[in-house]
Design a protein around this motif. Structure first.
Motif, PDB file in Angstrom:
ATOM      1  N   ASP A  37       2.266   4.420  17.704  1.00  0.00           N
ATOM      2  CA  ASP A  37       0.692   3.817  17.705  1.00  0.00           C
ATOM      3  C   ASP A  37       0.142   4.077  16.522  1.00  0.00           C
ATOM      4  N   PHE A  38       0.012   5.318  16.059  1.00  0.00           N
ATOM      5  CA  PHE A  38      -0.651   5.574  14.819  1.00  0.00           C
ATOM      6  C   PHE A  38      -0.046   4.655  13.647  1.00  0.00           C
ATOM      7  N   VAL A  39       1.390   4.744  13.447  1.00  0.00           N
ATOM      8  CA  VAL A  39       1.777   3.962  12.501  1.00  0.00           C
ATOM      9  C   VAL A  39       1.348   2.385  12.355  1.00  0.00           C
ATOM     10  N   PHE A  40       1.478   1.844  13.761  1.00  0.00           N
ATOM     11  CA  PHE A  40       1.243   0.311  14.088  1.00  0.00           C
ATOM     12  C   PHE A  40      -0.222  -0.110  13.983  1.00  0.00           C
ATOM     13  N   THR A  41      -0.996   0.723  14.459  1.00  0.00           N
ATOM     14  CA  THR A  41      -2.474   0.429  14.701  1.00  0.00           C
ATOM     15  C   THR A  41      -3.414   0.889  13.271  1.00  0.00           C
ATOM     16  N   ILE A  42      -2.975   1.909  12.686  1.00  0.00           N
ATOM     17  CA  ILE A  42      -3.806   2.597  11.911  1.00  0.00           C
ATOM     18  C   ILE A  42      -3.218   2.434  10.457  1.00  0.00           C
ATOM     19  N   ALA A  43      -1.947   2.990  10.144  1.00  0.00           N
ATOM     20  CA  ALA A  43      -1.527   3.527   8.781  1.00  0.00           C
ATOM     21  C   ALA A  43      -1.082   2.314   8.175  1.00  0.00           C
ATOM     22  N   VAL A  44      -0.300   1.406   8.787  1.00  0.00           N
ATOM     23  CA  VAL A  44       0.544  -0.037   8.222  1.00  0.00           C
ATOM     24  C   VAL A  44      -0.650  -0.909   8.239  1.00  0.00           C
ATOM     25  N   PRO A  45      -1.550  -1.315   9.172  1.00  0.00           N
ATOM     26  CA  PRO A  45      -2.497  -1.936   8.757  1.00  0.00           C
ATOM     27  C   PRO A  45      -3.609  -1.793   7.477  1.00  0.00           C
ATOM     28  N   LEU A  46      -3.581  -0.313   7.401  1.00  0.00           N
ATOM     29  CA  LEU A  46      -4.668  -0.117   6.221  1.00  0.00           C
ATOM     30  C   LEU A  46      -3.836  -0.175   5.137  1.00  0.00           C
ATOM     31  N   LEU A  47      -2.644   0.073   5.028  1.00  0.00           N
ATOM     32  CA  LEU A  47      -1.672  -0.062   3.897  1.00  0.00           C
ATOM     33  C   LEU A  47      -1.817  -1.752   3.665  1.00  0.00           C
ATOM     34  N   LEU A  48      -1.411  -2.416   4.348  1.00  0.00           N
ATOM     35  CA  LEU A  48      -1.354  -3.826   4.337  1.00  0.00           C
ATOM     36  C   LEU A  48      -2.824  -4.446   3.603  1.00  0.00           C
ATOM     37  N   PHE A  49      -3.943  -3.901   4.235  1.00  0.00           N
ATOM     38  CA  PHE A  49      -5.257  -4.249   3.739  1.00  0.00           C
ATOM     39  C   PHE A  49      -5.399  -3.808   2.300  1.00  0.00           C
ATOM     40  N   ARG A  50      -5.032  -2.890   1.953  1.00  0.00           N
ATOM     41  CA  ARG A  50      -5.332  -2.522   0.696  1.00  0.00           C
ATOM     42  C   ARG A  50      -4.582  -3.166  -0.497  1.00  0.00           C
ATOM     43  N   ILE A  51      -3.184  -3.435   0.105  1.00  0.00           N
ATOM     44  CA  ILE A  51      -2.038  -4.055  -1.066  1.00  0.00           C
ATOM     45  C   ILE A  51      -2.562  -5.496  -1.055  1.00  0.00           C
ATOM     46  N   ILE A  52      -3.044  -6.198  -0.080  1.00  0.00           N
ATOM     47  CA  ILE A  52      -3.506  -7.584  -0.253  1.00  0.00           C
ATOM     48  C   ILE A  52      -4.915  -7.642  -0.785  1.00  0.00           C
ATOM     49  N   ALA A  53      -5.988  -6.628  -0.635  1.00  0.00           N
ATOM     50  CA  ALA A  53      -7.184  -6.676  -1.309  1.00  0.00           C
ATOM     51  C   ALA A  53      -6.987  -6.373  -2.840  1.00  0.00           C
ATOM     52  N   THR A  54      -5.874  -5.698  -3.255  1.00  0.00           N
ATOM     53  CA  THR A  54      -6.130  -5.070  -4.746  1.00  0.00           C
ATOM     54  C   THR A  54      -5.051  -5.551  -5.570  1.00  0.00           C
ATOM     55  N   ALA A  55      -3.802  -5.704  -4.786  1.00  0.00           N
ATOM     56  CA  ALA A  55      -2.614  -6.053  -5.771  1.00  0.00           C
ATOM     57  C   ALA A  55      -2.782  -7.341  -6.705  1.00  0.00           C
ATOM     58  N   SER A  56      -2.004  -7.287  -7.601  1.00  0.00           N
ATOM     59  CA  SER A  56      -1.811  -8.428  -8.766  1.00  0.00           C
ATOM     60  C   SER A  56      -0.776  -9.386  -8.115  1.00  0.00           C
TER      61      SER A  56
END
Length: 318
Positions: A37-56
């Motif tokens: 639950d932690f991985v699916f609802t918090i850790a991975v969504p935050l990782l994807l959020f940061r990648i898409i928001a900041t990646a080149s």
């Protein structure tokens, strides 16, 4: 030992440790569920959020990337459908589950740590472009085809309106934490605003544990699902998933002239085994759960060898 071989060894060792911890009852079942639950609802969504928001994203619009990957999904899904229908005499609903199982790569729990280890942050950014459309496409196809299968099997005479199907699909989609993280990342990217430093560090800290925890949690989950019968059918789907799908992705990458790293990522992504989403879809559809569970378990074990083979082929070709 090639660097990607070390990554494969680390990735599947973490899965095996999770599996062993669950099998030996080192962890309570509720602990495994909590980690997932932690991985699916918090850790991975935050990782994807940061990648898409900041990646080149240096390769421009990902139309060719999507075309290469989803052509491999389509071809594999069609083969799986007809093998289960014609070869094993199953109904159309089971064939839909077979198509999902053979064509649905585990791009999140397995793909994110795997791609990070093999191709680094740039490879992860390319993978995020696939992840951003992967679940909506696969869920949408599953819903539409299952409605068709219900009528084909004579299991339902009810005709759902297009509006009902669309609203139900959108409700499922936008309540998914991964989609929320992806959409949030796109909104921040489009706004041109920077993430505040403290918030960025918090997000990065939580997202950084996504990879190893996802693999460990995946191992725990696999022990719970396990091999539930229908082995011949499952083996046929595993062969399609681990051999046909990456082969089609490789051919399409060559045909479309994808840049080197995009081509390698799309082949690697297509070579990954099915994940828990195929079982969740089967459970939601109310059929094919044993087929999905057995395919997922056997495929993950076999992928420890086959994924390395496809990475070597991609290195030679590109």
């Amino acid at each position: 030992m090639p660097p990607f071989a070390e990554t494969i060894l680390v990735v599947f060792t973490l899965i095996a440790i999770g599996y062993g911890s669950a099998a030996l009852r080192v962890l309570k079942p509720a602990t495994g569920d909590g980690l997932s639950d932690f991985v699916f609802t918090i850790a991975v969504p935050l990782l994807l959020f940061r990648i898409i928001a900041t990646a080149s994203f240096d390769h421009g619009a990902p139309w060719a990337l999507w075309a290469a990957y989803f052509t491999s999904v389509l071809v594999t899904w069609i083969f799986a459908h007809f093998i289960i229908r014609t070869g094993f005499g199953r109904d159309a609903r089971s064939a839909v589950v077979a198509g999902v199982t053979a064509g649905f790569s585990n791009l999140v729990l397995l793909g994110i740590p795997f791609m990070t280890g093999v191709y680094g942050e740039e490879g992860l950014a390319i993978l995020s472009q696939l992840v951003s459309v992967h679940m909506p496409v696969m869920m949408g196809a599953s819903v539409i085809l299952f409605e068709w299968a219900l009528k084909r099997d004579g299991a339902s005479t009810e005709t759902k309106s297009v509006l009902t199907l669309v609203t139900g699909f959108l409700r499922q989609l936008f309540s998914n934490p991964l989609i929320i993280g992806i959409v949030g990342g796109f909104l921040v990217r489009l706004s041109g605003l920077d993430i505040p430093v403290v918030a960025d560090r918090v997000i990065a800290s939580l997202g950084s544990v996504a990879g190893p925890l996802a693999l460990f949690a995946m191992g725990v989950s696999l022990q719970g699902y396990g091999i539930r019968g229908q082995v011949p059918q499952a083996v046929s789907l595993v062969v399609l998933k681990l051999m046909l799908m990456p082969a089609v992705a490789l051919g399409m990458a060559l045909l479309l002239g994808l840049p080197e790293l995009q081509a390698k990522v799309v082949v690697a992504a297509a070579s990954l085994p099915a994940g828990v989403n195929c079982w969740l879809i089967a459970n939601r559809l109310g059929t094919g759960q044993r087929l999905a569970s057995t395919s997922m378990t056997l495929g993950t074990a076999a992928a420890a060898a086959t994924t390395g083979i496809w990475l070597m082929i991609a290195e030679l070709v590109f």
